[in-house]
Design an enzyme around this catalytic site. Structure first.
Site, PDB file in Angstrom:
ATOM      1  N   CYS A 100     -97.427 -11.861  -8.974  1.00  0.00           N
ATOM      2  CA  CYS A 100     -96.790 -12.228  -7.706  1.00  0.00           C
ATOM      3  C   CYS A 100     -96.222 -13.637  -7.828  1.00  0.00           C
ATOM      4  O   CYS A 100     -96.945 -14.574  -8.142  1.00  0.00           O
ATOM      5  CB  CYS A 100     -97.830 -12.149  -6.586  1.00  0.00           C
ATOM      6  N   CYS A 104     -91.435 -15.091  -1.884  1.00  0.00           N
ATOM      7  CA  CYS A 104     -90.728 -14.162  -0.991  1.00  0.00           C
ATOM      8  C   CYS A 104     -91.222 -14.219   0.449  1.00  0.00           C
ATOM      9  O   CYS A 104     -90.439 -13.966   1.373  1.00  0.00           O
ATOM     10  CB  CYS A 104     -90.880 -12.726  -1.477  1.00  0.00           C
ATOM     11  N   THR A 191    -100.653 -16.016   0.458  1.00  0.00           N
ATOM     12  CA  THR A 191    -100.064 -15.995  -0.881  1.00  0.00           C
ATOM     13  C   THR A 191     -99.350 -17.309  -1.186  1.00  0.00           C
ATOM     14  O   THR A 191     -98.504 -17.748  -0.416  1.00  0.00           O
ATOM     15  CB  THR A 191     -99.052 -14.831  -0.947  1.00  0.00           C
ATOM     16  N   GLU A 257    -104.073 -16.418  -3.616  1.00  0.00           N
ATOM     17  CA  GLU A 257    -104.143 -16.324  -2.172  1.00  0.00           C
ATOM     18  C   GLU A 257    -105.220 -17.294  -1.703  1.00  0.00           C
ATOM     19  O   GLU A 257    -106.021 -17.744  -2.518  1.00  0.00           O
ATOM     20  CB  GLU A 257    -104.530 -14.893  -1.714  1.00  0.00           C
ATOM     21  N   HIS A 292     -90.630  -7.715   4.364  1.00  0.00           N
ATOM     22  CA  HIS A 292     -91.620  -7.784   3.272  1.00  0.00           C
ATOM     23  C   HIS A 292     -91.886  -6.391   2.689  1.00  0.00           C
ATOM     24  O   HIS A 292     -92.201  -6.256   1.509  1.00  0.00           O
ATOM     25  CB  HIS A 292     -92.905  -8.459   3.753  1.00  0.00           C
ATOM     26  N   TYR A 296     -91.314  -5.262  -1.513  1.00  0.00           N
ATOM     27  CA  TYR A 296     -92.192  -4.576  -2.460  1.00  0.00           C
ATOM     28  C   TYR A 296     -91.440  -3.541  -3.303  1.00  0.00           C
ATOM     29  O   TYR A 296     -91.902  -3.151  -4.367  1.00  0.00           O
ATOM     30  CB  TYR A 296     -93.357  -3.904  -1.717  1.00  0.00           C
ATOM     31  N   CYS A 299     -90.408  -6.387  -6.184  1.00  0.00           N
ATOM     32  CA  CYS A 299     -91.406  -7.091  -7.008  1.00  0.00           C
ATOM     33  C   CYS A 299     -92.371  -6.130  -7.689  1.00  0.00           C
ATOM     34  O   CYS A 299     -92.657  -6.265  -8.868  1.00  0.00           O
ATOM     35  CB  CYS A 299     -92.158  -8.129  -6.179  1.00  0.00           C
ATOM     36  N   GLU A 447    -102.688  -5.451  -3.157  1.00  0.00           N
ATOM     37  CA  GLU A 447    -101.610  -5.911  -2.287  1.00  0.00           C
ATOM     38  C   GLU A 447    -100.629  -4.774  -2.010  1.00  0.00           C
ATOM     39  O   GLU A 447    -100.005  -4.737  -0.947  1.00  0.00           O
ATOM     40  CB  GLU A 447    -100.892  -7.114  -2.883  1.00  0.00           C
TER      41      GLU A 447
HETATM   42 FE1  SF4 Z   1     -95.643 -11.646  -4.127  1.00  0.00          FE
HETATM   43 FE2  SF4 Z   1     -94.177  -9.412  -4.102  1.00  0.00          FE
HETATM   44 FE3  SF4 Z   1     -94.918 -10.595  -1.796  1.00  0.00          FE
HETATM   45 FE4  SF4 Z   1     -93.073 -11.684  -3.429  1.00  0.00          FE
HETATM   46  S1  SF4 Z   1     -92.904  -9.741  -2.309  1.00  0.00           S
HETATM   47  S2  SF4 Z   1     -94.730 -12.743  -2.388  1.00  0.00           S
HETATM   48  S3  SF4 Z   1     -93.904 -11.170  -5.427  1.00  0.00           S
HETATM   49  S4  SF4 Z   1     -96.251  -9.652  -3.368  1.00  0.00           S
HETATM   50 FE    FE Z   2     -97.251  -9.858  -0.129  1.00  0.00          FE
END
Ligand code: SF4
Ligand code: FE
Length: 482
Positions: A100, A104, A191, A257, A292, A296, A299, A447
């Site tokens: 991660c 983001c 995070t 985190e 968000h 996902y 990422c 996550e």
């Molecule tokens: Fe982390 Fe993915 Fe959330 Fe970006 S979108 S903060 S990489 S978990």
């Molecule tokens: Fe997240």
């Protein structure tokens, strides 16, 4: 010039005076702390790649306010193409870090607060939008990392914020002053907080009038007095303290985190973007969650690419790559991973303008995207474990590999396919462990389940967005049913 380099980012973190606790001890210097460094590297690369001409198109954008070239992580999406590029950028960074990269949440929070403050001002004449834009320009001009903060501890889930035995279990306004507000409470699972310059706090769910003290949105520097950061544990995290190169699985990158406590933190008026407008808390939550959930689809796919690569390399190193069932399992992993990506791209390509002029994803598809993410990475991880063999959870340590007494046994008995150095096989096996069960499993597995809202939250949105009546009408029309 708004674009920081990775090194400038690291130096900017040194200037922060964060109150961070790791293993019960206050740590003054987190920038060089072995528990933090891999996660810092994952954010650092978001700065470095912005200077690489090969990635410029994905990593940078033009500010719609100043016209400056900025890091895409500080951008307000201006088109469906921007939304697609966001996903591609996230896949790229997942591939580069296998973890991660944290930045983001702030991007998603800024975009959600942007359109929500615009709507709030329109309806209520509140004047938040201009303040938010001022903050945004500050973030863009200084290329800051912003931590988006949504999840409250929530205490007894059957009680509303104002009905909790302890009123601090949801973050709230405890005092209103002429020059600002004072807030108290906490945000959980934060995070990347230790690698962030600012924290943008949002309410955690829709609120009713009784809860209006909890309908609060604001941004403050992460080293503001009263903010206490208690670092989260991850499986096998203390391997980072052993100083080796192999046993962490991913020595360069990671995520983190933390529990972030707000002990009577003062927020000046110019940083307050919602204060009591409870009717808009649900809108803000939905928009942030939507962005968000889209994220996902980028990422997790990039990280999945690495895991598929690791499983495939393990099959090479084990001498099993030619087996038809292994080939088929790799195909299955690719199929699942690309299905996740398809949804990330689809909800972006179907993006639409908001009243504020920024672009928002298709909500239904973004929620379907995240719902898939609550399942497919688990199956991808299962297949990676299947292909790798039991070695990735039973191997002796790096110290044993380097031991004059037993090192030779490790080299002899952990040998795999002819010509493959034993260290290579061990390294890849450790990476599989890291991603499926170790420190990076936080970001890739759990996550995937709970980040951006647990599965049920998406099912509620899917049900709300899907217009079932229209589908029933299709049937009635076909069959001439009145
Ligand atoms: Fe982390 Fe993915 Fe959330 Fe970006 S979108 S903060 S990489 S978990
Ligand atoms: Fe997240």
């Amino acid at each position: 010039m708004p674009l920081k380099t990775g090194n400038e980012f690291v130096e900017s973190l040194r200037n922060l005076n964060l109150e961070v606790y790791i293993f019960g001890k206050r740590e003054e210097n987190t920038v060089d702390h072995p528990m933090v460094v891999p996660s810092m590297n994952s954010v650092k690369i978001t700065y470095d790649l912005a200077h690489d001409p090969a990635y410029e198109d994905l990593m940078t954008a033009k500010s719609h306010i100043t016209g400056n070239k900025i890091n895409r992580f500080t951008h307000i999406h201006q088109s469906a193409d921007d939304l697609v590029k966001k996903i591609k950028m996230q896949r790229l960074l997942g591939q580069k870090t296998a973890s991660c990269f944290q930045r983001c949440v702030g991007m998603d929070a800024l975009n959600a607060v942007y359109s929500t403050t615009f709507d709030m001002d329109n309806k209520l004449g509140t004047g938040y939008f201009d303040k938010l834009k001022e903050f945004l320009v500050y973030v863009q001009d200084n290329d800051l990392t912003v931590d988006g903060a949504m999840t409250d501890p929530k205490g007894d889930r059957s009680c509303a914020p104002s009905k909790q035995e302890d009123p601090d279990l949801f973050l709230r306004v405890v005092e209103k002053r002429e020059d600002g507000i004072v807030v108290r409470g906490a945000k959980a699972h934060q995070t990347g907080i230790v690698n962030s310059h600012e924290i943008l706090v949002m309410p955690t769910m829709s609120m009713k009038e009784d809860d209006k003290d909890y309908a609060v949105c604001f941004a403050v520097p992460t080293d503001t007095k009263g903010i206490k950061i208690i670092y989260g544990r991850q499986a096998s995290d203390t391997r980072k303290l052993e100083g080796g190169e192999i046993d962490t699985g991913n020595p360069k990158f990671g995520g983190h985190e933390a529990l972030v406590v707000f002990e009577d933190v003062f927020v000046p008026n110019n940083r307050v973007f919602m204060c009591g407008e409870y009717a808009f808390s649900g809108t803000l939550v939905e928009r942030f969650a939507g962005f968000h959930r889209q994220s996902y689809g980028g990422c997790k796919v990039g990280v999945g690419d690495v895991l598929i690569g690791a499983a495939s390399l393990m099959s090479d190193y084990n001498g099993a790559a030619a087996a038809s069932h292994v080939k088929d399992k790799i195909i299955e992993m690719i199929h699942l991973n690309e299905t996740l990506y398809s949804c990330g791209i689809a909800c972006s390509a179907e993006g639409r303008p908001t009243a504020a002029g920024s672009y928002e994803i298709d909500m239904l598809l973004a929620n379907v995207c995240k719902q898939n993410v609550t399942r497919f990475p688990y199956e991808i991880a299962r297949l990676a474990e299947d292909i790798s063999g039991g070695i990735f959870v039973t191997m002796p340590s790096e110290q044993d590999l380097n031991s004059p007494e037993v090192g030779a046994y490790i080299r002899k008995y952990y040998a795999g396919a002819k010509g493959v150095p034993v260290e290579h096989r061990i390294k890849v096996a450790r990476l599989v462990e890291n991603m499926t069960l170790g420190a990076a499993a936080v970001g890739y597995r759990t996550e995937s389940m709970h980040g951006a809202g647990s599965p049920q939250a998406q099912r509620i949105m899917i049900s709300r967005q899907s217009d079932l009546e229209a589908k029933k009408n299709l049937v009635k029309e076909l069959l001439d049913i009145e």
